[in-house]
Design an enzyme around this catalytic site. Sequence first.
Site, PDB file in Angstrom:
ATOM      1  N   GLY A  11      32.855  -4.566 -54.142  1.00 54.52           N
ATOM      2  CA  GLY A  11      32.630  -3.922 -55.433  1.00 54.52           C
ATOM      3  C   GLY A  11      33.505  -2.708 -55.702  1.00 54.52           C
ATOM      4  O   GLY A  11      33.211  -1.925 -56.611  1.00 54.52           O
ATOM      5  N   LYS A  12      34.598  -2.557 -54.957  1.00 54.51           N
ATOM      6  CA  LYS A  12      35.474  -1.388 -55.135  1.00 54.51           C
ATOM      7  C   LYS A  12      36.014  -1.293 -56.559  1.00 54.51           C
ATOM      8  O   LYS A  12      36.081  -0.206 -57.139  1.00 54.51           O
ATOM      9  CB  LYS A  12      36.667  -1.447 -54.164  1.00 54.51           C
ATOM     10  CG  LYS A  12      36.315  -1.359 -52.700  1.00 54.51           C
ATOM     11  CD  LYS A  12      37.564  -1.272 -51.829  1.00 54.51           C
ATOM     12  CE  LYS A  12      38.527  -2.414 -52.027  1.00 54.51           C
ATOM     13  NZ  LYS A  12      37.959  -3.732 -51.662  1.00 54.51           N
ATOM     14  N   LYS A  47      45.830   0.580 -58.203  1.00 57.14           N
ATOM     15  CA  LYS A  47      45.539  -0.433 -57.183  1.00 57.14           C
ATOM     16  C   LYS A  47      46.784  -0.525 -56.316  1.00 57.14           C
ATOM     17  O   LYS A  47      47.828  -1.017 -56.764  1.00 57.14           O
ATOM     18  CB  LYS A  47      45.224  -1.782 -57.847  1.00 57.14           C
ATOM     19  CG  LYS A  47      44.955  -2.919 -56.875  1.00 57.14           C
ATOM     20  CD  LYS A  47      43.559  -2.849 -56.291  1.00 57.14           C
ATOM     21  CE  LYS A  47      43.276  -4.076 -55.412  1.00 57.14           C
ATOM     22  NZ  LYS A  47      41.890  -4.052 -54.891  1.00 57.14           N
ATOM     23  N   THR A 101      46.220  -8.937 -53.743  1.00 56.57           N
ATOM     24  CA  THR A 101      46.634 -10.277 -53.344  1.00 56.57           C
ATOM     25  C   THR A 101      45.790 -11.311 -54.090  1.00 56.57           C
ATOM     26  O   THR A 101      44.739 -10.992 -54.641  1.00 56.57           O
ATOM     27  CB  THR A 101      46.482 -10.474 -51.828  1.00 56.57           C
ATOM     28  OG1 THR A 101      45.091 -10.447 -51.480  1.00 56.57           O
ATOM     29  CG2 THR A 101      47.217  -9.380 -51.048  1.00 56.57           C
ATOM     30  N   GLU A 118      42.518   2.775 -55.602  1.00 51.14           N
ATOM     31  CA  GLU A 118      41.759   1.706 -54.957  1.00 51.14           C
ATOM     32  C   GLU A 118      42.616   0.965 -53.930  1.00 51.14           C
ATOM     33  O   GLU A 118      43.766   0.613 -54.194  1.00 51.14           O
ATOM     34  CB  GLU A 118      41.244   0.704 -55.990  1.00 51.14           C
ATOM     35  CG  GLU A 118      40.404  -0.403 -55.371  1.00 51.14           C
ATOM     36  CD  GLU A 118      40.030  -1.505 -56.342  1.00 51.14           C
ATOM     37  OE1 GLU A 118      39.599  -2.572 -55.861  1.00 51.14           O
ATOM     38  OE2 GLU A 118      40.167  -1.313 -57.555  1.00 51.14           O
ATOM     39  N   GLY A 119      42.035   0.715 -52.779  1.00 51.46           N
ATOM     40  CA  GLY A 119      42.731  -0.036 -51.743  1.00 51.46           C
ATOM     41  C   GLY A 119      42.527  -1.534 -51.894  1.00 51.46           C
ATOM     42  O   GLY A 119      42.064  -2.021 -52.920  1.00 51.46           O
ATOM     43  N   GLY A 177      40.832  -4.821 -49.787  1.00 52.09           N
ATOM     44  CA  GLY A 177      40.026  -5.226 -48.636  1.00 52.09           C
ATOM     45  C   GLY A 177      39.311  -4.049 -47.996  1.00 52.09           C
ATOM     46  O   GLY A 177      38.992  -3.051 -48.645  1.00 52.09           O
ATOM     47  N   ASN A 219      26.150  -0.198 -53.384  1.00 53.00           N
ATOM     48  CA  ASN A 219      26.284  -1.138 -54.499  1.00 53.00           C
ATOM     49  C   ASN A 219      25.227  -2.237 -54.409  1.00 53.00           C
ATOM     50  O   ASN A 219      25.284  -3.106 -53.542  1.00 53.00           O
ATOM     51  CB  ASN A 219      27.690  -1.746 -54.462  1.00 53.00           C
ATOM     52  CG  ASN A 219      27.940  -2.703 -55.611  1.00 53.00           C
ATOM     53  OD1 ASN A 219      27.156  -2.779 -56.553  1.00 53.00           O
ATOM     54  ND2 ASN A 219      29.039  -3.429 -55.531  1.00 53.00           N
TER      55      ASN A 219
END
Length: 237
Positions: free
Chosen positions: A18-19, A41, A45, A118-119, A121, A178
């Site tokens: 849920g990032k 971001k 992928t 945001e990363g 994974g 979350n």
Amino acid sequence: MTQQQYTIAIGGIDTDIGKSYITGLFARYLLDLGHSVTTLKLVQTGCTGISDDIELHRKLMGQPLTDFDRDSTTCPYLFPFPASPLLSARMVGKTIEESVLDQSVATLQKRYQWVLVEGAGGLMVPLTTDLVLLDFYAARKMPMVLVGSPRLGSINHIRLSLEAIKARDISLLGLVYNLYGEHPKEIVQDTLLECRKALTDYGFKQNLVIVPDIRESSAASWQILADAARAHADSQG
């Protein structure tokens, strides 16, 4: 007087946690307060064209795509195969360059007061053969918001994530719990207790944000993170 700039890492205990939703919702809250805010971001992928996570951010923010979105500044690496950034890049003959990621961050920092990064994974996903995501954040001293959930296995993942964050001396602004999805109430309640205990055990503040907030006070919840970000910035001088 120069306006304070806030760059915050949004990390997750796992993939599909849920990032992207948390990033977009937090950005919308800051936007509603009148702040200048955007999202980044680092790598996505399993996607082509424009990042669908960036598109989700803009939808949640109530904004159209920006020029920075269209020229890939807000998602400098996009790969079609759904795998780790390292493998997905390798499959198309590319290597993720830290300098490219840094340039995107720097460009957005010049334009926006708040940049939510945001990363991809979980925290220990490899970006290159020599670099995992969490070490990228740590080297740049980005304070972090960690996203977890009550799904089975989360207690383990939350503790491992907190341990890794603490080991790298990263400032944890808060843990977002979350609740989206179907989860047994017994696990939801037990994992919440374990989240609180884990924060205490690792010496972090009890900045626990529940989404959706069980008190239906979402503004108060997001304010916890905003206040923590300001406190961190003040502590850095």
